[in-house]
Design an enzyme around this catalytic site. Structure first.
Site, PDB file in Angstrom:
ATOM      1  N   ASN A  66      -4.668 -10.730   8.980  1.00 11.67           N
ATOM      2  CA  ASN A  66      -4.748 -11.046   7.486  1.00 11.67           C
ATOM      3  C   ASN A  66      -3.416 -10.843   6.681  1.00 11.67           C
ATOM      4  O   ASN A  66      -2.608 -10.011   7.272  1.00 11.67           O
ATOM      5  CB  ASN A  66      -6.068 -10.144   6.657  1.00 11.67           C
ATOM      6  CG  ASN A  66      -5.309  -8.798   6.435  1.00 11.67           C
ATOM      7  OD1 ASN A  66      -4.518  -8.746   5.389  1.00 11.67           O
ATOM      8  ND2 ASN A  66      -5.503  -7.888   6.975  1.00 11.67           N
ATOM      9  N   ILE A  68      -3.265 -10.925   2.879  1.00  8.14           N
ATOM     10  CA  ILE A  68      -3.777 -10.945   1.502  1.00  8.14           C
ATOM     11  C   ILE A  68      -2.760 -10.912   0.497  1.00  8.14           C
ATOM     12  O   ILE A  68      -2.816 -11.445  -0.472  1.00  8.14           O
ATOM     13  CB  ILE A  68      -5.083 -10.008   1.747  1.00  8.14           C
ATOM     14  CG1 ILE A  68      -6.053  -9.968   2.688  1.00  8.14           C
ATOM     15  CG2 ILE A  68      -5.771 -10.331   0.122  1.00  8.14           C
ATOM     16  CD1 ILE A  68      -6.655 -11.474   2.753  1.00  8.14           C
ATOM     17  N   GLY A  69      -2.088  -9.902   0.897  1.00 11.14           N
ATOM     18  CA  GLY A  69      -0.754  -9.678  -0.033  1.00 11.14           C
ATOM     19  C   GLY A  69      -1.312  -8.741  -1.311  1.00 11.14           C
ATOM     20  O   GLY A  69      -0.783  -9.031  -2.558  1.00 11.14           O
ATOM     21  N   LEU A  70      -2.107  -7.870  -1.272  1.00 10.63           N
ATOM     22  CA  LEU A  70      -2.591  -7.133  -2.260  1.00 10.63           C
ATOM     23  C   LEU A  70      -3.285  -7.718  -3.490  1.00 10.63           C
ATOM     24  O   LEU A  70      -3.257  -7.043  -4.599  1.00 10.63           O
ATOM     25  CB  LEU A  70      -1.432  -5.977  -2.354  1.00 10.63           C
ATOM     26  CG  LEU A  70      -0.827  -4.903  -1.534  1.00 10.63           C
ATOM     27  CD1 LEU A  70       0.015  -4.411  -1.876  1.00 10.63           C
ATOM     28  CD2 LEU A  70      -2.292  -4.118  -1.382  1.00 10.63           C
ATOM     29  N   CYS A 126       1.240  -1.133   3.787  1.00  9.52           N
ATOM     30  CA  CYS A 126       0.606  -2.392   3.912  1.00  9.52           C
ATOM     31  C   CYS A 126       1.884  -3.373   4.377  1.00  9.52           C
ATOM     32  O   CYS A 126       2.829  -3.442   3.960  1.00  9.52           O
ATOM     33  CB  CYS A 126       0.395  -3.079   2.357  1.00  9.52           C
ATOM     34  SG  CYS A 126      -0.072  -4.706   2.312  1.00  9.52           S
TER      35      CYS A 126
END
Lengths: 303, 253
Positions: A66, A68-70, A126
């Site tokens: 994934n 998503i980029g937070l 992340c």
């Protein structure tokens, strides 16, 4: 089944992993959230964050990537979602993300007065944001300084979520502990990528993404073993857990509690089923509490 | 508690090479346009559930029409009548009905799957429906007689001219979108949806499109399946905000 982590008393050692459970509301239709040891909500930044462009997902053998980029509504909007979780009387752990120490601090400033908020999980791992995130989590000196700074910003427990994308995870773990962390979470996702051979280009718009799912479990288990040997503070173990047997492996490796991530997507009931599975294992094997199996494999190994 | 079902398979039938129709024993109150997340394997290979649109539903049946494209759908196709299927749903948004008495429905390839239930829903609501069915070739115009039976006006287009007009289905539908005071619905490949949305916008018709995306959770938690929102710095989730969107909401129109 109760466990103590970072001063929190949890009814059981099972919680969903951040980013895989939204703010709880998406899974509330499936089961009573009070059956969880805690709810760990989505990575929350000071300002709203749109996240990465799609495609954000790629399925892989035994797992998924994934990027998503937070994506999240920002700390101010997250407040009401955190308060709403109070109805289940379950401890809420908020994952805090940022690109600078000031941004992490800003999230804490916005949320710190919430009594519903039991602890912070500081995401220094992340892999899907360009600055900060994992960049914070790969240098022991930076980690220690960040934790020390955040330690001054709140009285609530600080759980530091570590990246597996480092040469020596124990160095980062020690730095976090020295900085004043109450507990550690590990592992976050492993950095990976996928290529679509028909389109002849990488699948993810972000090029790379974080690998999760059963494929990463052996790596996660090894790191939990190493870190729990290196530091005194408790560890929440995660990475590829799909059932109670997996969870028990993490507990026996030394984790005091476990988190379940991607498996929620395949089985929305995986968390409560894991709680029941651990309970049955303890009963069938004559253990009086979860604490009795924490680090058990280590004790056996040292014999 | 909710939405997680184990349903008995009543029928599993090939409708064309590489295409299957699966009938399950209970309708789970699905609306036209919604989808289910099917668990194709008991193991973690493949790891994720497979999102499949609801082809038709009634109290006593749920019908899925799908193309076997990979390992997950191949495993699904191997399941036989009498076995059970673990599925999550109904999920996502449905096609809304409007006060317009007419509808133009445009299908491209396997995008026709959820439109069958829409056609049935429109017919039951007494709408006049013009249905435009496009595919690469005749063999991929699945269940064409069943679709034909539900439409007031029925037209076909194929890329190779093996059935209907040798044309893009959007070219075939354009005069209807231009001339009818109709609500427009579409499901199919992105370029087709883009063109339908453009035509509908040009002629001032309400238009609803059903999008496809790679999903993980299917319930709105993971944020993996997003599409950009037109003119805004944000995204919407295909799984819960869609899969049916007002065409003006999403990026490509």
């Amino acid at each position: 089944m109760t466990v103590k982590i970072a001063g929190l008393s949890l009814a059981n050692p099972v919680m969903p992993a951040s980013g895989c459970f939204g703010y709880g509301e998406e899974y509330a239709p499936f089961f009573d959230l009070s059956r969880l040891g805690a709810v760990v909500v989505k990575g929350t930044t000071a300002e709203p964050c749109a996240g990465n462009p799609p495609p954000r997902l790629a399925e892989t053998t035994g797992g998924m990537l994934n990027a998503i980029g937070l994506q999240n509504p920002g700390a101010a909007a997250a407040r009401e979602k955190i308060v709403a979780l109070q109805q289940w009387s379950v401890p809420v752990i908020v994952n805090v993300s940022g690109h600078s120490a000031a941004q992490y601090r800003a999230v804490i400033e916005v949320l710190d007065d919430l009594s519903a908020l039991a602890a912070y999980e500081i995401n220094i791992s992340c892999p899907n944001v360009k600055a900060g995130g994992m960049a914070f989590g790969t240098d022991p000196a930076v980690v220690a300084a960040l934790v020390r700074e955040l330690r001054c910003a709140t009285k609530k427990p600080l759980i530091i979520k570590l990246s597996p994308n480092v040469t020596d995870v124990t160095a980062i773990a020690r730095a976090a502990a020295e900085g004043g962390a109450d507990a550690l979470s590990l592992i976050n996702t492993l950095l990976g990528m996928a290529i679509d051979i028909e389109r002849r280009r990488p699948v993810l718009a972000n090029l790379t993404g974080g690998l999760s799912g059963p494929a990463i479990k052996p790596v996660a288990l090894r790191m939990v073993w190493q870190v729990t040997s290196a530091v005194e503070i408790p560890v929440i173990g995660m990475g590829g857990i799909t059932n109670a047997r997996d969870a028990i492996e993490f507990l026996m490796a030394g984790a005091s509690a476990v988190a379940i991530g991607a498996a929620n997507f395949t089985n929305p009931l995986v968390c409560p089923e894991t709680v029941e599975g651990i309970r049955s294992y303890l009963a069938e094997n004559g253990f009086a509490s979860v604490r009795e199996i924490v680090g058990l494999a280590k004790k056996e190994w040292q014999k | 508690m909710l939405k997680l079902h184990t349903l008995k398979i009543i029928k599993q039938e090939p409708v064309a090479p590489g295409y299957q129709r699966l009938t399950l024993a209970r309708g789970i109150a699905a609306q036209a346009g919604q989808f289910v997340q099917v668990r194709a394997s008991e193991t973690f290979d493949p790891f994720l559930r497979r999102p499949i649109s609801v082809h038709d539903a009634a109290e006593d049946r749920l019908v899925l029409l799908y193309r076997t494209v990979g390992r997950g759908t191949a495993l699904l196709a191997a399941k036989k009548a009498g076995e059970t299927l673990d599925l999550l749903g109904p999920l996502g948004s449905s096609f809304p009905l409007t006060d317009r008495a007419q509808a133009v429905v445009v299908a491209g390839g396997i995008g026709a799957a959820p439109l069958y239930y829409l056609l049935r829903t429109l017919k039951r609501a007494g709408k006049q429906v013009s249905f435009f069915y496009g595919a690469r070739t005749e063999a991929e115009l699945l269940l064409r007689e069943e679709y034909r039976a539900l439409a007031t006006n029925y037209s076909e287009a194929t890329d190779d001219g093996s059935a209907g007009s040798r044309a893009l289905v959007t070219d075939l539908a354009a005069p209807a979108i231009a001339s009818l005071d109709a609500t427009v619905y579409a499901c199919g490949p992105s370029p087709m949806l883009k063109e339908v949305a453009r035509l509908a916008d040009y002629y001032g018709r309400s238009c609803f499109v059903s999008l496809e995306a790679q999903l993980a959770c299917g319930v709105g938690a993971c944020l993996g399946c997003v599409v950009p929102v037109r003119g805004q710095e944000k995204y919407r989730r295909v799984c819960v905000d869609g899969p049916v969107f007002a065409a003006g909401e999403v990026f490509f129109c």
